[in-house]
Design a protein around this motif. Structure first.
Motif, short mmCIF file in Angstrom:
data_model
loop_
_atom_site.label_atom_id
_atom_site.label_comp_id
_atom_site.label_asym_id
_atom_site.label_seq_id
_atom_site.Cartn_x
_atom_site.Cartn_y
_atom_site.Cartn_z
N ALA A 137 -17.09 -2.00 -1.32
CA ALA A 137 -18.24 -2.30 -2.22
C ALA A 137 -18.06 -2.01 -3.65
N THR A 138 -17.56 -1.19 -3.82
CA THR A 138 -17.34 -0.62 -5.47
C THR A 138 -15.59 -0.12 -5.84
N PHE A 139 -15.26 -0.17 -6.99
CA PHE A 139 -14.12 0.30 -7.09
C PHE A 139 -14.21 1.96 -7.13
N ALA A 140 -13.04 2.64 -6.82
CA ALA A 140 -13.13 4.09 -6.52
C ALA A 140 -13.21 4.70 -7.76
N PRO A 141 -14.13 5.43 -8.32
CA PRO A 141 -14.21 6.14 -9.53
C PRO A 141 -13.14 7.43 -9.79
N ALA A 142 -11.92 7.18 -9.18
CA ALA A 142 -11.23 8.47 -8.92
C ALA A 142 -10.86 8.67 -10.59
N PRO A 143 -10.36 10.04 -11.03
CA PRO A 143 -9.59 10.53 -12.17
C PRO A 143 -8.58 9.49 -12.50
N GLY A 144 -8.76 9.06 -13.75
CA GLY A 144 -7.68 8.30 -14.13
C GLY A 144 -7.99 6.72 -14.11
N VAL A 145 -9.12 6.44 -13.39
CA VAL A 145 -9.28 5.02 -13.31
C VAL A 145 -9.57 4.32 -14.74
N GLY A 146 -10.38 5.01 -15.53
CA GLY A 146 -10.34 4.66 -16.79
C GLY A 146 -9.31 3.91 -17.53
N ARG A 147 -7.90 4.57 -17.44
CA ARG A 147 -6.71 3.79 -18.04
C ARG A 147 -6.39 2.53 -17.42
N LEU A 148 -7.02 2.29 -16.35
CA LEU A 148 -6.55 1.12 -15.43
C LEU A 148 -7.59 -0.09 -15.74
N ARG A 149 -8.67 0.20 -16.12
CA ARG A 149 -9.47 -0.85 -16.32
C ARG A 149 -9.33 -1.84 -17.52
N PRO A 150 -9.19 -2.90 -17.64
CA PRO A 150 -8.98 -3.84 -18.70
C PRO A 150 -10.35 -4.34 -19.48
N GLY A 151 -10.19 -4.39 -20.75
CA GLY A 151 -11.44 -5.02 -21.47
C GLY A 151 -11.79 -6.42 -21.10
N ALA A 152 -12.66 -6.94 -21.74
CA ALA A 152 -13.06 -8.41 -21.48
C ALA A 152 -12.03 -9.34 -22.19
N GLY A 153 -11.55 -9.01 -23.12
CA GLY A 153 -10.86 -10.00 -23.66
C GLY A 153 -9.34 -9.91 -23.26
N THR A 154 -8.57 -11.07 -23.38
CA THR A 154 -7.19 -11.07 -23.00
C THR A 154 -6.40 -11.71 -24.17
N ARG A 155 -5.02 -11.44 -23.91
CA ARG A 155 -4.03 -12.14 -24.85
C ARG A 155 -3.87 -13.70 -24.64
N ALA A 156 -4.58 -14.05 -23.49
CA ALA A 156 -4.59 -15.55 -23.38
C ALA A 156 -5.74 -16.22 -24.04
N GLN A 157 -5.56 -17.07 -25.32
CA GLN A 157 -6.67 -17.68 -25.92
C GLN A 157 -7.37 -18.26 -24.91
N GLY A 158 -9.06 -17.72 -24.99
CA GLY A 158 -10.12 -18.49 -24.19
C GLY A 158 -10.26 -17.76 -23.02
N LEU A 159 -9.28 -16.91 -22.35
CA LEU A 159 -9.39 -16.34 -21.26
C LEU A 159 -10.03 -14.90 -21.56
N HIS A 160 -11.30 -14.69 -20.48
CA HIS A 160 -11.92 -13.38 -20.55
C HIS A 160 -12.12 -12.89 -19.16
N LEU A 161 -12.57 -11.63 -19.07
CA LEU A 161 -12.67 -10.89 -17.70
C LEU A 161 -13.94 -10.32 -17.65
N ALA A 162 -14.57 -10.45 -16.30
CA ALA A 162 -15.72 -9.75 -16.17
C ALA A 162 -15.72 -9.11 -14.88
N GLY A 163 -16.57 -8.46 -14.27
CA GLY A 163 -16.76 -7.71 -13.24
C GLY A 163 -16.91 -6.24 -13.65
#
Length: 462
Positions: free
Chosen positions: A395-421
């Motif tokens: 249903a959701t990602f587990a909001p466990a301690p330390g999860v913040g460092r695992l979550r990527p931002g919207a931008g990527t190093r690949a030109q024109g490729l972006h992440l959402a969720g």
């Protein structure tokens, strides 16, 4: 290309949940030619409806708060705000059955006074905490208000540890902090990142008086997230393809993206991957993000929903929360479901349900029907017209301690490729609000790369 058709689109969004629909709408509103691809036969992701006989059933009870400016934008954008009204003022009935004298009703309410006085009268009248515990809550709330949820140090500790350091008893955690936290974070305090907990409580309770007023759909979720969303996409000129799974994402010799489905190859300047983290990991090209394996370390957490249709009315409130019982939150779904022939349809929303998600229906029936009779005397002796469960194991990602460092931002190093969720770095837990905000971030990232910056209506609230 093995016989697949080839066509082009300025932007492709992969995934038709709230994040993907938001990205597609934002990109189309900026004037781009957009194609949205969704593997399911409907839009809406994990907030959807289905038919069970004559009933229209939501897979789970979803609510939002007045502070959820992203989701409120989404409702406005699909012309659905009037179908998901907010309370005039926060009012949560809380039934405590952990006492010999029988269930006792309390309420968590707010007034129109400024923050933090808006909660003072409600806390003072809340019968499920002692006077000393209420004073402790006030001190902890003041300390919480001084925190910065973006502080990385907070992500490394759990909510329970922080609460205990600030004098919160186990009873206080159960009767207040977890009552709210489990429903919003999908985790109990020992299993929740303090950063996410601080964000929830600071934004929801301490930002403005009406921030925590609750809203929910007065119609089946499918009417909002599928029917109205599809209408908005069509009106914006988005080409929406359902039952279309993406199996590959590669670069062409010309530097464009080639999005491969079973039947066609779509070339695009920009792509938004708005799919679960495991699926995104499988599609990401090498080098797109640092340590892509961390996406697989973002665990999932389940939510169980128990659905009971009685032959008579047993609850006179739209919803309530429970203490001293395995029951967490109960909602009256009678009108939204279209139930015919009298009776009442109740849905129990059970978050952080790791211990129950795989239990047989018969065992869940033995567990929850007696509990409903304890909570609702009118249910004693009532006939059961139907009993079923819906299970969202991821249903959701587990909001466990330390999860913040695992979550990527919207931008990527690949030109024109972006992440959402909702699992991306929104600063929010996995809620409808987090999903919509991630869609905004991905669309904004794409438009910046394309040199088409677009006005962001959430910037003040972000």
């Amino acid at each position: 290309m093995s016989g697949r058709n080839l066509r082009s689109s300025r932007a492709v969004v992969v995934g038709g949940g709230l994040a993907g629909v938001t990205s597609a709408l934002r990109l189309a509103d900026a004037g781009l030619d957009v194609t949205l691809l969704e593997g399911r036969p409907r839009l809406g992701g994990l907030a959807f409806s289905f038919r069970r006989g004559d009933l229209s059933v939501d897979n789970g009870q979803h609510v939002y708060l007045r502070c959820c400016t992203g989701y409120r934008w989404f409702l406005d954008r699909i012309d659905g705000a009037h179908l998901a009204p907010l309370q005039d003022r926060l009012d949560v009935p809380v039934l405590d059955v952990g006492r010999l004298a029988g269930p006792r009703l309390g309420r968590l309410r707010r007034t129109g006074l400024p923050v933090p006085l808006h909660l003072a009268a409600g806390l003072a009248a809340y019968p499920h905490l002692s006077l000393a515990e209420k004073a402790g809550v006030a001190r902890a709330a003041l300390a919480l208000g001084r925190l910065d949820p973006a502080d990385p140090a907070l992500d490394g500790i759990d909510f329970a540890t922080w609460l205990q350091r600030h004098g919160q008893s186990q009873r206080t955690i159960e009767a207040l902090w977890d009552l709210v936290g489990v429903a919003t974070l999908n985790a109990t305090a020992p299993n929740a990142s303090m950063a996410l907990a601080a964000m929830v409580f600071k934004t929801g309770l301490l930002s403005e008086p009406g921030a925590a007023d609750i809203g929910w759909a007065a119609v089946p979720l499918g009417e909002l997230h599928d029917t109205l969303a599809r209408k908005a996409l069509d009106s914006a000129g988005v080409r929406t393809q359902l039952r279309t799974r993406v199996g590959s994402l590669t670069r062409t010799d010309e530097g464009r993206w080639a999005v491969g489905t079973d039947s066609e190859l779509i070339e695009a300047e920009t792509v938004v991957l708005a799919v679960p983290q495991g699926e995104a990991h499988g599609l990401l090209p090498d080098g797109a993000i640092d340590d892509p394996g961390r996406l697989l370390d973002i665990a999932d957490a389940p939510i169980l929903n128990v659905h009971v249709v009685y032959d008579r009315k047993v609850l006179r409130r739209p919803f309530f929360a429970a203490l001293g019982s395995p029951v967490q939150w109960v909602f009256d779904r009678t009108e939204q479901s279209g139930l015919q022939g009298g009776g009442q349809y109740l849905a129990l929303s059970q978050s952080a349900a790791q211990g129950e998600i795989d239990l047989p229906v018969a065992e869940l029936r033995r567990r929850y029907l007696p509990e409903l009779e304890r909570l609702l005397p009118a249910a004693r002796g009532a006939g059961i017209r139907d009993f079923f469960v819906t299970r969202e194991r991821n249903a959701t990602f587990a909001p466990a301690p330390g999860v913040g460092r695992l979550r990527p931002g919207a931008g990527t190093r690949a030109q024109g490729l972006h992440l959402a969720g909702a699992w991306t770095a929104t600063g929010w837990p996995a809620t409808m609000e987090g999903a919509v905000r991630s869609g905004f971030s991905a669309a904004d990232s794409a438009l910046r790369v394309l040199g088409r910056p677009h006005e962001h209506p959430l910037q003040e609230a972000a």
